[in-house]
Design an enzyme around this catalytic site. Structure first.
Site, PDB file in Angstrom:
ATOM      1  N   HIS A 350      38.308  39.014  47.158  1.00 59.52           N
ATOM      2  CA  HIS A 350      37.630  37.966  46.384  1.00 59.52           C
ATOM      3  C   HIS A 350      36.133  38.143  46.398  1.00 59.52           C
ATOM      4  O   HIS A 350      35.467  37.955  45.399  1.00 59.52           O
ATOM      5  CB  HIS A 350      37.964  36.598  46.962  1.00 59.52           C
ATOM      6  CG  HIS A 350      39.403  36.449  47.271  1.00 59.52           C
ATOM      7  ND1 HIS A 350      39.886  35.575  48.197  1.00 59.52           N
ATOM      8  CD2 HIS A 350      40.462  37.099  46.786  1.00 59.52           C
ATOM      9  CE1 HIS A 350      41.174  35.702  48.273  1.00 59.52           C
ATOM     10  NE2 HIS A 350      41.551  36.618  47.429  1.00 59.52           N
ATOM     11  N   ARG A 457      37.734  34.415  33.622  1.00 64.00           N
ATOM     12  CA  ARG A 457      38.726  34.388  34.711  1.00 64.00           C
ATOM     13  C   ARG A 457      38.655  33.037  35.413  1.00 64.00           C
ATOM     14  O   ARG A 457      37.869  32.858  36.353  1.00 64.00           O
ATOM     15  CB  ARG A 457      38.436  35.503  35.710  1.00 64.00           C
ATOM     16  CG  ARG A 457      38.686  36.921  35.197  1.00 64.00           C
ATOM     17  CD  ARG A 457      38.374  37.930  36.294  1.00 64.00           C
ATOM     18  NE  ARG A 457      38.986  39.224  36.065  1.00 64.00           N
ATOM     19  CZ  ARG A 457      38.311  40.322  35.702  1.00 64.00           C
ATOM     20  NH1 ARG A 457      37.020  40.261  35.506  1.00 64.00           N
ATOM     21  NH2 ARG A 457      38.951  41.470  35.550  1.00 64.00           N
ATOM     22  N   GLU A 592      49.514  43.091  29.906  1.00 62.32           N
ATOM     23  CA  GLU A 592      49.242  43.894  31.103  1.00 62.32           C
ATOM     24  C   GLU A 592      50.514  44.306  31.824  1.00 62.32           C
ATOM     25  O   GLU A 592      50.479  44.835  32.931  1.00 62.32           O
ATOM     26  CB  GLU A 592      48.253  43.202  32.044  1.00 62.32           C
ATOM     27  CG  GLU A 592      48.459  41.727  32.233  1.00 62.32           C
ATOM     28  CD  GLU A 592      47.316  41.034  32.993  1.00 62.32           C
ATOM     29  OE1 GLU A 592      46.421  41.700  33.502  1.00 62.32           O
ATOM     30  OE2 GLU A 592      47.372  39.800  33.077  1.00 62.32           O
ATOM     31  N   ASN A 615      43.542  47.062  33.576  1.00 65.25           N
ATOM     32  CA  ASN A 615      43.593  47.287  35.033  1.00 65.25           C
ATOM     33  C   ASN A 615      45.039  47.212  35.506  1.00 65.25           C
ATOM     34  O   ASN A 615      45.528  48.080  36.224  1.00 65.25           O
ATOM     35  CB  ASN A 615      42.803  46.225  35.798  1.00 65.25           C
ATOM     36  CG  ASN A 615      41.359  46.145  35.369  1.00 65.25           C
ATOM     37  OD1 ASN A 615      40.843  47.075  34.780  1.00 65.25           O
ATOM     38  ND2 ASN A 615      40.713  45.033  35.652  1.00 65.25           N
ATOM     39  N   ASP A 616      45.685  46.132  35.105  1.00 71.71           N
ATOM     40  CA  ASP A 616      47.079  45.979  35.522  1.00 71.71           C
ATOM     41  C   ASP A 616      48.011  46.853  34.701  1.00 71.71           C
ATOM     42  O   ASP A 616      48.889  47.507  35.241  1.00 71.71           O
ATOM     43  CB  ASP A 616      47.503  44.502  35.418  1.00 71.71           C
ATOM     44  CG  ASP A 616      47.082  43.723  36.652  1.00 71.71           C
ATOM     45  OD1 ASP A 616      47.278  44.253  37.766  1.00 71.71           O
ATOM     46  OD2 ASP A 616      46.561  42.609  36.512  1.00 71.71           O
ATOM     47  N   ARG A 626      46.228  49.768  41.904  1.00 75.62           N
ATOM     48  CA  ARG A 626      44.816  49.853  41.514  1.00 75.62           C
ATOM     49  C   ARG A 626      43.879  49.596  42.689  1.00 75.62           C
ATOM     50  O   ARG A 626      42.712  49.967  42.661  1.00 75.62           O
ATOM     51  CB  ARG A 626      44.527  48.867  40.381  1.00 75.62           C
ATOM     52  CG  ARG A 626      44.590  47.406  40.790  1.00 75.62           C
ATOM     53  CD  ARG A 626      44.592  46.489  39.584  1.00 75.62           C
ATOM     54  NE  ARG A 626      43.432  45.619  39.553  1.00 75.62           N
ATOM     55  CZ  ARG A 626      43.341  44.533  38.790  1.00 75.62           C
ATOM     56  NH1 ARG A 626      44.330  44.185  37.991  1.00 75.62           N
ATOM     57  NH2 ARG A 626      42.272  43.802  38.803  1.00 75.62           N
ATOM     58  N   CYS A 663      40.264  44.059  27.879  1.00 79.07           N
ATOM     59  CA  CYS A 663      39.280  43.444  28.784  1.00 79.07           C
ATOM     60  C   CYS A 663      39.333  43.980  30.215  1.00 79.07           C
ATOM     61  O   CYS A 663      38.794  43.367  31.119  1.00 79.07           O
ATOM     62  CB  CYS A 663      39.439  41.932  28.785  1.00 79.07           C
ATOM     63  SG  CYS A 663      41.058  41.385  29.346  1.00 79.07           S
TER      64      CYS A 663
HETATM   65  C1  PEP Z   1      43.333  43.447  33.906  1.00 75.35           C
HETATM   66  O1  PEP Z   1      44.368  43.487  34.564  1.00 75.35           O
HETATM   67  O2  PEP Z   1      42.906  44.414  33.249  1.00 75.35           O
HETATM   68  C2  PEP Z   1      42.524  42.224  33.868  1.00 75.35           C
HETATM   69  C3  PEP Z   1      41.487  42.117  33.074  1.00 75.35           C
HETATM   70  O3  PEP Z   1      42.858  41.251  34.742  1.00 75.35           O
HETATM   71  P1  PEP Z   1      42.405  41.226  36.286  1.00 75.35           P
HETATM   72  O4  PEP Z   1      41.515  42.406  36.504  1.00 75.35           O
HETATM   73  O5  PEP Z   1      41.713  39.944  36.488  1.00 75.35           O
HETATM   74  O6  PEP Z   1      43.719  41.328  36.958  1.00 75.35           O
HETATM   75 MG    MG Z   2      45.186  41.640  35.340  1.00 77.87          MG
END
Ligand code: PEP
Ligand code: MG
Length: 736
Positions: A350, A457, A592, A615-616, A626, A663
């Protein structure tokens, strides 16, 4: 013990006093010179001619052994010890028993004080204690710098004086240079000797009780401390806080005449000195836990605040911490805090998310950082590469200062793009949105010229507060965001918690695979009250405006339907109550989870927009965590397979006339963003700092030409297209 006269005269008097008080035939003080030699500085009983002429190496003889091990030694028959080394110039052959203790200052051995007797006598525990107390006072005298130039000590301990380089993990980008400030400051003891030992024992008892109560309370509150590393540390603290042996040692030191804080410091010094020779990682961990605890106890004793946040920071401060929570980071004066260096931390921790939001470079994974740094040391921290340098040489400092200047200049250069349109060289206009999550992000909207907020977020507000934000607090934040954005769109993502995004006040169960577990939409569909409250707050905050909401981690269309249904229920409820509603409500989803990519025909008619969470999406696509540095870099996002996945999603959405954006972190890296434009994306959302560099790249890119180039390669055999995309950029003057 000190008194008037030169430091040497005082030292001479001290040895006479010690010898008399301890009924010893000899008392001698050896001080460390230039890092490795112990020099006889004062003696009562040995040949005075030997003063400043007798030397021992660290590790040589009994005195050298005490310096090397940083431990007291007491021997009735010193001469039979295998390490005994006879110094003929001192005339010490007639003495049999020896007791010596190290003189330790700021965790380093700076000398040794010994007493000797002709007879083979046993020195008892009380005598060793008394000599240790004397050594502590001597350390203060030595620290004044009249006897030995302090520069010699800094040269002594290479661990703490020479440059030290860490290859840590970059958790929040940016480069900074400044001076070290300990997040949990060590307390400087200025009152060493106490008149009334009983009063000191009472002070200690009170401080230990309040420390124990604090730790017990933290642990008892199950909701506050979820299972995991933090809990383990607290458990260890509790164990030590109730440890009789530790307390006994401190009490003994008090009985020998020290104040309570000086006694804690003395016990801590011994611990620190021992740590130097311990190599077992588990034991080292525990010893450093104990040191942390001793620090806490000292702060309780002198009534100091727990962290440095309450103190005035130097202008350019680099915070050094074992670990830290997001709320603690937010307590600091951000105009002075330039970077954070931690022992622990992962990119998804966090504090890392918050540091990124605040634009504070953060480096984690720097083992034993607290042992290697002194407050005030110069530190260079590079959140991009994870490199941290303590006490850099003048050349390295100059190189970093130059690098910093170039980055500042470049940022200023990017600032000029703020008002320029985000249009490619061949006239293709795109939207560049920014990611946000806290109130502090809002000024970046105007500073960067972002087209809006493509990902808000919402969980960050939940993660940085100690208790669940109430409805009013949620409404307030969302309304502030919408006000700051004005006409620019904002996409609020509903709570994405669970897995490793733990809320401090929510009890979570340990999960085998948290990233694949009970998180985000799964959690809130099972606990709809949480989602209902949040949607209510969003609808109220969005009154009269366009409200865009999206759901995280949707894996099938049914989940989206269900979530949207809850939004509808809340909307109707407010309507029934006659509350003002948003002028328009747009509902979308994050994409995602790879499975959702294959449900687009069923999904697209139901949504107003899609935002790809790369990312996910890509961690699931490659089955590579990740947050695990061992595998997170193993597969390239610019691999043809990943690019095709993204291209196909983009094409399907565009053909159905559903706005699609991306994103994840990749959107903020110019080279990856270039690939996204080549794949057909016309809208992406990124960290605020990336908007300038991405726009600069775009304005030099001929998207049509690059797209054709990419298409030719995408079915080829390359493991990644990174190198070829880079070559294209270089050959065509695209700033990446
Ligand atoms: C993602 O997974 O790309 C995303 C933007 O969400 P977070 O990074 O908050 O999991
Ligand atoms: Mg995500």
């Amino acid at each position: 013990m000190a008194g008037p006269g030169t430091a040497q005269e005082r030292l001479d008097k001290i040895v006479r006093n010690i010898a008399a008080n301890m009924v010893a035939d000899v008392c001698s003080i050896y001080l460390l010179r230039s890092g490795s030699r112990l020099e006889l500085f004062a003696t009562e009983g040995l040949n005075p001619e030997a003063v400043h002429k007798a030397f021992l190496k660290v590790g040589e003889g009994l005195v050298g052994t005490i310096a090397e091990t940083a431990l007291p030694l007491s021997l009735p028959d010193a001469q039979s010890h295998p390490k005994f080394a006879y110094l003929p110039e001192t005339g010490e052959e007639i003495y049999h028993s020896l007791m010596g203790v190290p003189i330790i200052r700021a965790g380093r051995v700076v000398g040794v004080v010994v007493v000797q007797n002709r007879t083979m006598r046993e020195y008892d525990e009380d005598e060793i204690d008394a000599l240790q107390t004397i050594a502590m006072v001597l350390a203060e005298l030595v620290g004044q710098g009249d006897l030995v130039d302090p520069a010699e000590y800094t040269a002594v301990d290479s661990r703490r004086s020479e440059p030290y380089i860490y290859d840590g993990v970059g958790l929040a980008e940016g480069l900074a240079m400044g001076v070290a400030v300990l997040h949990e400051p060590r307390v400087a003891v200025d009152r060493l000797i106490a008149e009334d030992p009983q009063a000191e024992l009472n002070r200690l008892a009170t401080a230990i009780s309040s420390l124990r109560r604090r730790i017990d309370a933290m642990l008892a509150d199950e909701d506050m401390v979820p299972a995991g590393e933090h809990r383990d540390i607290l458990e260890t603290y509790r164990m030590f806080a109730h440890d009789r042996g530790w307390r006994d040692k401190i009490e003994e030191a008090i009985k020998s005449g020290l104040t309570a804080e000086a006694a804690v410091e003395r016990v801590q010094m011994e611990t620190r000195a021992r740590m130097g020779s311990v190599t077992d990682p588990y034991l080292r961990e525990r010893l450093s836990d104990l040191e942390d605890l001793a620090n806490r106890l000292m702060r309780h004793l002198v009534g100091k605040s727990e962290t440095a946040a309450g103190e005035v920071l130097p202008e350019e401060a680099i915070l050094i911490a074992r670990t830290m929570g997001p709320a603690e980071l937010l307590d600091y004066d951000r105009s002075r805090l330039k970077a954070v260096v931690m022992e622990e931390g992962s990119p998804t921790s966090h504090v890392a998310i918050v540091a990124r939001g605040l634009g504070i470079p953060l480096v984690g994974g720097c083992e034993r950082v607290l042992e290697r740094i002194e407050p005030g040391d110069v530190v260079v921290a590079d959140g991009d590469t994870g490199q941290v340098i303590f006490r850099p040489s003048p050349e390295v400092s100059a190189a970093f200062a130059e690098n910093l200047r170039i980055r500042v200049e470049r940022r200023a250069e990017y600032a000029q793009y703020r008002n320029m349109p985000a249009v490619s060289r061949d006239g293709i206009a795109v939207k560049l949105y920014m990611n946000a999550g806290l109130h502090v992000d809002l000024p970046h909207l105007d500073e960067t010229g972002a087209d809006g907020i493509g990902l808000f977020r919402t969980e960050l507000q939940f993660m940085v507060s100690a208790t669940m934000p109430r409805l009013a607090a949620q409404i307030e934040l969302y309304a502030q965001v919408l006000n700051a954005a004005g006409e620019r769109p904002v996409i609020f993502r509903t709570l994405d918690v669970g897995g490793d995004k733990v809320l401090p006040y929510m009890v979570g169960q340990r999960e085998e695979n948290p990233a694949l577990g009970w998180r985000a939409i799964r959690l809130v569909l099972d606990r709809p009250a949480l989602l209902r409250y949040q949607l209510r707050a969003l609808l109220i905050a969005g009154a009269g405006k366009t409200l865009s909401v999206m759901f995280p981690m949707v894996a099938d269309v049914a989940e989206f339907r269900q979530a949207r249904q809850i939004l509808e229920v809340e909307r109707r409820r407010l309507e029934r109550l006659g509350r003002p509603l948003p002028a328009a409500i747009r509902v979308g989803t994050m994409l995602e989870v790879p499975a959702l990519a294959y449900q687009l025909p069923a999904l697209l008619p139901l949504v107003d927009f899609i935002s790809i969470g790369s990312n996910d999406l890509l961690q699931f696509f490659f089955a590579a965590d990740r947050g695990n540095p061992k595998v997170s870099g193993r597969y390239d996002l610019l691999a043809p397979s990943a690019l095709k996945l993204l291209r196909d999603i983009c094409a399907t959405c565009t053909a159905a006339d559903v706005p699609v954006s991306l994103c994840g972190e990749m959107a903020g890296r110019p080279l990856e963003a270039m690939a996204l434009f080549g794949l057909g994306f016309r809208s992406i959302s990124m960290n605020a700092v990336s908007i300038g560099p991405v726009k600069a790249m775009l304005r030099g890119l001929n998207v049509g030409e690059f797209r054709a180039y990419l298409e030719r390669l995408i079915d080829g055999p390359d493991r990644t297209l990174r190198g070829k995309i880079e070559s294209f950029a270089r050959d065509h003057g695209v700033a990446i």
